[in-house]
Design a protein around this motif. Sequence first.
Motif, PDB file in Angstrom:
ATOM      1  N   VAL A  39       0.859  -1.180   0.000  1.00 31.90           N
ATOM      2  CA  VAL A  39       0.000   0.000   0.000  1.00 31.90           C
ATOM      3  C   VAL A  39       0.895   1.229   0.000  1.00 31.90           C
ATOM      4  CG1 VAL A  39      -1.754   1.288   1.274  1.00 31.90           C
ATOM      5  CG2 VAL A  39      -1.827  -1.207   1.228  1.00 31.90           C
ATOM      6  N   PHE A  40       0.677   2.100  -0.973  1.00 34.02           N
ATOM      7  CA  PHE A  40       1.422   3.357  -1.049  1.00 34.02           C
ATOM      8  C   PHE A  40       0.515   4.509  -0.629  1.00 34.02           C
ATOM      9  CE2 PHE A  40       3.458   0.759  -4.380  1.00 34.02           C
ATOM     10  CZ  PHE A  40       4.768   0.817  -3.941  1.00 34.02           C
ATOM     11  N   PHE A  41       1.097   5.477   0.032  1.00 31.00           N
ATOM     12  CA  PHE A  41       0.398   6.714   0.332  1.00 31.00           C
ATOM     13  C   PHE A  41       1.008   7.760  -0.581  1.00 31.00           C
ATOM     14  CE2 PHE A  41      -0.044   4.049   4.032  1.00 31.00           C
ATOM     15  CZ  PHE A  41      -1.402   4.157   4.291  1.00 31.00           C
ATOM     16  N   PRO A  42       0.314   8.095  -1.676  1.00 20.56           N
ATOM     17  CA  PRO A  42       0.902   8.925  -2.731  1.00 20.56           C
ATOM     18  C   PRO A  42       1.497  10.246  -2.250  1.00 20.56           C
ATOM     19  CG  PRO A  42      -1.179   8.022  -3.453  1.00 20.56           C
ATOM     20  CD  PRO A  42      -1.040   7.678  -1.997  1.00 20.56           C
ATOM     21  N   GLU A  43       0.829  10.919  -1.339  1.00 21.40           N
ATOM     22  CA  GLU A  43       1.350  12.204  -0.864  1.00 21.40           C
ATOM     23  C   GLU A  43       2.683  12.010  -0.135  1.00 21.40           C
ATOM     24  OE1 GLU A  43      -1.759  11.078  -0.187  1.00 21.40           O
ATOM     25  OE2 GLU A  43      -2.984  12.409  -1.428  1.00 21.40           O
ATOM     26  N   ASN A  44       2.762  10.999   0.703  1.00 14.65           N
ATOM     27  CA  ASN A  44       4.016  10.711   1.418  1.00 14.65           C
ATOM     28  C   ASN A  44       5.112  10.294   0.443  1.00 14.65           C
ATOM     29  OD1 ASN A  44       2.421  11.127   3.639  1.00 14.65           O
ATOM     30  ND2 ASN A  44       2.471   9.018   4.348  1.00 14.65           N
ATOM     31  N   LEU A  45       4.754   9.480  -0.523  1.00 14.12           N
ATOM     32  CA  LEU A  45       5.708   9.023  -1.516  1.00 14.12           C
ATOM     33  C   LEU A  45       6.240  10.203  -2.330  1.00 14.12           C
ATOM     34  CD1 LEU A  45       7.081   6.591  -2.843  1.00 14.12           C
ATOM     35  CD2 LEU A  45       5.051   6.346  -4.280  1.00 14.12           C
ATOM     36  N   ALA A  46       5.353  11.077  -2.772  1.00 15.74           N
ATOM     37  CA  ALA A  46       5.770  12.254  -3.545  1.00 15.74           C
ATOM     38  C   ALA A  46       6.673  13.160  -2.709  1.00 15.74           C
ATOM     39  CB  ALA A  46       4.543  13.026  -4.030  1.00 15.74           C
ATOM     40  N   LYS A  47       6.355  13.333  -1.446  1.00  9.14           N
ATOM     41  CA  LYS A  47       7.181  14.166  -0.566  1.00  9.14           C
ATOM     42  C   LYS A  47       8.577  13.565  -0.410  1.00  9.14           C
ATOM     43  CE  LYS A  47       7.270  16.232   4.022  1.00  9.14           C
ATOM     44  NZ  LYS A  47       6.574  16.372   5.306  1.00  9.14           N
ATOM     45  N   THR A  48       8.657  12.263  -0.215  1.00 10.22           N
ATOM     46  CA  THR A  48       9.955  11.601  -0.075  1.00 10.22           C
ATOM     47  C   THR A  48      10.761  11.703  -1.364  1.00 10.22           C
ATOM     48  OG1 THR A  48       9.093  10.072   1.578  1.00 10.22           O
ATOM     49  CG2 THR A  48      11.093   9.404   0.402  1.00 10.22           C
ATOM     50  N   LEU A  49      10.132  11.410  -2.489  1.00 11.45           N
ATOM     51  CA  LEU A  49      10.858  11.440  -3.760  1.00 11.45           C
ATOM     52  C   LEU A  49      11.270  12.844  -4.172  1.00 11.45           C
ATOM     53  CD1 LEU A  49       8.903   8.724  -5.783  1.00 11.45           C
ATOM     54  CD2 LEU A  49      11.114   8.521  -4.607  1.00 11.45           C
ATOM     55  N   SER A  50      10.563  13.857  -3.698  1.00 13.68           N
ATOM     56  CA  SER A  50      10.925  15.237  -4.045  1.00 13.68           C
ATOM     57  C   SER A  50      12.277  15.644  -3.456  1.00 13.68           C
ATOM     58  CB  SER A  50       9.838  16.215  -3.587  1.00 13.68           C
ATOM     59  OG  SER A  50       9.850  16.340  -2.178  1.00 13.68           O
ATOM     60  N   LYS A  51      12.804  14.869  -2.539  1.00 12.65           N
ATOM     61  CA  LYS A  51      14.113  15.148  -1.939  1.00 12.65           C
ATOM     62  C   LYS A  51      15.257  14.749  -2.867  1.00 12.65           C
ATOM     63  CE  LYS A  51      12.199  14.357   2.640  1.00 12.65           C
ATOM     64  NZ  LYS A  51      12.235  13.514   3.829  1.00 12.65           N
ATOM     65  N   TYR A  52      14.938  14.005  -3.928  1.00  9.60           N
ATOM     66  CA  TYR A  52      15.939  13.499  -4.863  1.00  9.60           C
ATOM     67  C   TYR A  52      15.762  14.175  -6.223  1.00  9.60           C
ATOM     68  CZ  TYR A  52      16.219   9.769  -1.387  1.00  9.60           C
ATOM     69  OH  TYR A  52      16.349   9.059  -0.227  1.00  9.60           O
ATOM     70  N   ASP A  53      16.841  14.351  -6.931  1.00 11.77           N
ATOM     71  CA  ASP A  53      16.790  14.914  -8.276  1.00 11.77           C
ATOM     72  C   ASP A  53      16.435  13.794  -9.250  1.00 11.77           C
ATOM     73  OD1 ASP A  53      17.169  16.066 -10.753  1.00 11.77           O
ATOM     74  OD2 ASP A  53      19.108  16.972 -10.247  1.00 11.77           O
ATOM     75  N   TYR A  54      15.217  13.811  -9.752  1.00 12.47           N
ATOM     76  CA  TYR A  54      14.728  12.749 -10.625  1.00 12.47           C
ATOM     77  C   TYR A  54      15.484  12.676 -11.951  1.00 12.47           C
ATOM     78  CZ  TYR A  54      12.311  16.454 -13.133  1.00 12.47           C
ATOM     79  OH  TYR A  54      12.027  17.588 -13.844  1.00 12.47           O
ATOM     80  N   ARG A  55      16.309  13.671 -12.248  1.00 14.87           N
ATOM     81  CA  ARG A  55      17.090  13.652 -13.497  1.00 14.87           C
ATOM     82  C   ARG A  55      18.370  12.830 -13.350  1.00 14.87           C
ATOM     83  NH1 ARG A  55      16.737  20.017 -13.577  1.00 14.87           N
ATOM     84  NH2 ARG A  55      17.327  19.419 -11.485  1.00 14.87           N
ATOM     85  N   LEU A  56      18.665  12.401 -12.126  1.00 10.22           N
ATOM     86  CA  LEU A  56      19.826  11.555 -11.854  1.00 10.22           C
ATOM     87  C   LEU A  56      19.363  10.118 -11.629  1.00 10.22           C
ATOM     88  CD1 LEU A  56      21.696  13.948  -9.396  1.00 10.22           C
ATOM     89  CD2 LEU A  56      22.067  13.672 -11.865  1.00 10.22           C
ATOM     90  N   CYS A  57      20.295   9.201 -11.589  1.00 14.79           N
ATOM     91  CA  CYS A  57      19.951   7.787 -11.379  1.00 14.79           C
ATOM     92  C   CYS A  57      19.785   7.499  -9.892  1.00 14.79           C
ATOM     93  CB  CYS A  57      21.045   6.893 -11.972  1.00 14.79           C
ATOM     94  SG  CYS A  57      21.066   6.907 -13.771  1.00 14.79           S
ATOM     95  N   TYR A  58      18.549   7.196  -9.494  1.00 15.38           N
ATOM     96  CA  TYR A  58      18.252   6.845  -8.106  1.00 15.38           C
ATOM     97  C   TYR A  58      17.422   5.577  -8.028  1.00 15.38           C
ATOM     98  CZ  TYR A  58      19.912  11.140  -5.948  1.00 15.38           C
ATOM     99  OH  TYR A  58      20.700  12.156  -5.482  1.00 15.38           O
ATOM    100  N   TYR A  59      17.736   4.808  -7.009  1.00 14.07           N
ATOM    101  CA  TYR A  59      17.036   3.574  -6.655  1.00 14.07           C
ATOM    102  C   TYR A  59      16.682   3.755  -5.183  1.00 14.07           C
ATOM    103  CZ  TYR A  59      17.174  -1.495  -5.375  1.00 14.07           C
ATOM    104  OH  TYR A  59      16.933  -2.753  -4.909  1.00 14.07           O
ATOM    105  N   VAL A  60      15.413   3.985  -4.880  1.00 11.35           N
ATOM    106  CA  VAL A  60      14.987   4.351  -3.534  1.00 11.35           C
ATOM    107  C   VAL A  60      14.045   3.280  -2.992  1.00 11.35           C
ATOM    108  CG1 VAL A  60      13.810   6.110  -2.142  1.00 11.35           C
ATOM    109  CG2 VAL A  60      15.137   6.803  -4.157  1.00 11.35           C
ATOM    110  N   GLY A  61      14.379   2.767  -1.819  1.00 11.25           N
ATOM    111  CA  GLY A  61      13.521   1.770  -1.202  1.00 11.25           C
ATOM    112  C   GLY A  61      14.017   1.433   0.181  1.00 11.25           C
ATOM    113  N   ALA A  62      13.321   0.543   0.810  1.00 10.32           N
ATOM    114  CA  ALA A  62      13.671   0.149   2.171  1.00 10.32           C
ATOM    115  C   ALA A  62      14.272  -1.246   2.176  1.00 10.32           C
ATOM    116  CB  ALA A  62      12.425   0.168   3.060  1.00 10.32           C
ATOM    117  N   GLY A  63      15.210  -1.438   3.063  1.00  9.08           N
ATOM    118  CA  GLY A  63      15.770  -2.770   3.267  1.00  9.08           C
ATOM    119  C   GLY A  63      14.827  -3.599   4.107  1.00  9.08           C
ATOM    120  N   SER A  64      15.096  -4.859   4.171  1.00  7.96           N
ATOM    121  CA  SER A  64      14.291  -5.744   5.005  1.00  7.96           C
ATOM    122  C   SER A  64      14.544  -5.419   6.478  1.00  7.96           C
ATOM    123  CB  SER A  64      14.654  -7.199   4.730  1.00  7.96           C
ATOM    124  OG  SER A  64      13.963  -8.049   5.623  1.00  7.96           O
ATOM    125  N   GLU A  65      13.538  -5.645   7.285  1.00  8.61           N
ATOM    126  CA  GLU A  65      13.698  -5.464   8.725  1.00  8.61           C
ATOM    127  C   GLU A  65      14.333  -6.688   9.373  1.00  8.61           C
ATOM    128  OE1 GLU A  65       9.823  -7.411   7.967  1.00  8.61           O
ATOM    129  OE2 GLU A  65      10.868  -5.760   7.065  1.00  8.61           O
TER     130      GLU A  65
END
Length: 172
Positions: free
Chosen positions: A93-119
Amino acid sequence: MWGIEGGEIIKSHFMPRQMRGCVFLKSMPPNATSRDDNSTLPPICISEDTSRFRYTYRGGLRSAIRVARLILETVVLNHSNVRWYVFGDDDTVFFPENLAKTLSKYDYRLCYYVGAGSEIYEQKKVFGFGMAFGGAGFAISYPLAKVLAKVLDFCIDRYPHLYGSDSRVYSA
């Protein structure tokens, strides 16, 4: 077709005027034509056949290849003005507003792989500490997705021994 829970969750989070996307399935469900509200659900996309790829992980699921290739298949859809590609499992389940806020911290014109590791430490030890695990979902910037789309099939051929789709994406 979507199941009561799945369809309602997607409807509550998918914003067709602000997002593009699709739900990838292995094959079209028998009742797919009875979808009642096309405007609030993303379209169904059928994954390509992956039987030509070897899969040698003992006890694993071949569907890992199909799921990993969703990056390539999504890029091939050639949507315009894409900044990020976001992938998740059927129970993510994604929360689009939270996801957009998090991704806005990164420059989408560069190569990024963003995610969480396993707990779970053991999973990190076996599969890698730098890998984003698919269950939590992950995002790939547009430039990285374009590069991955070009090499993904080669990497799937090269690493038939890997377990899951997230391992394949991380290794690419």
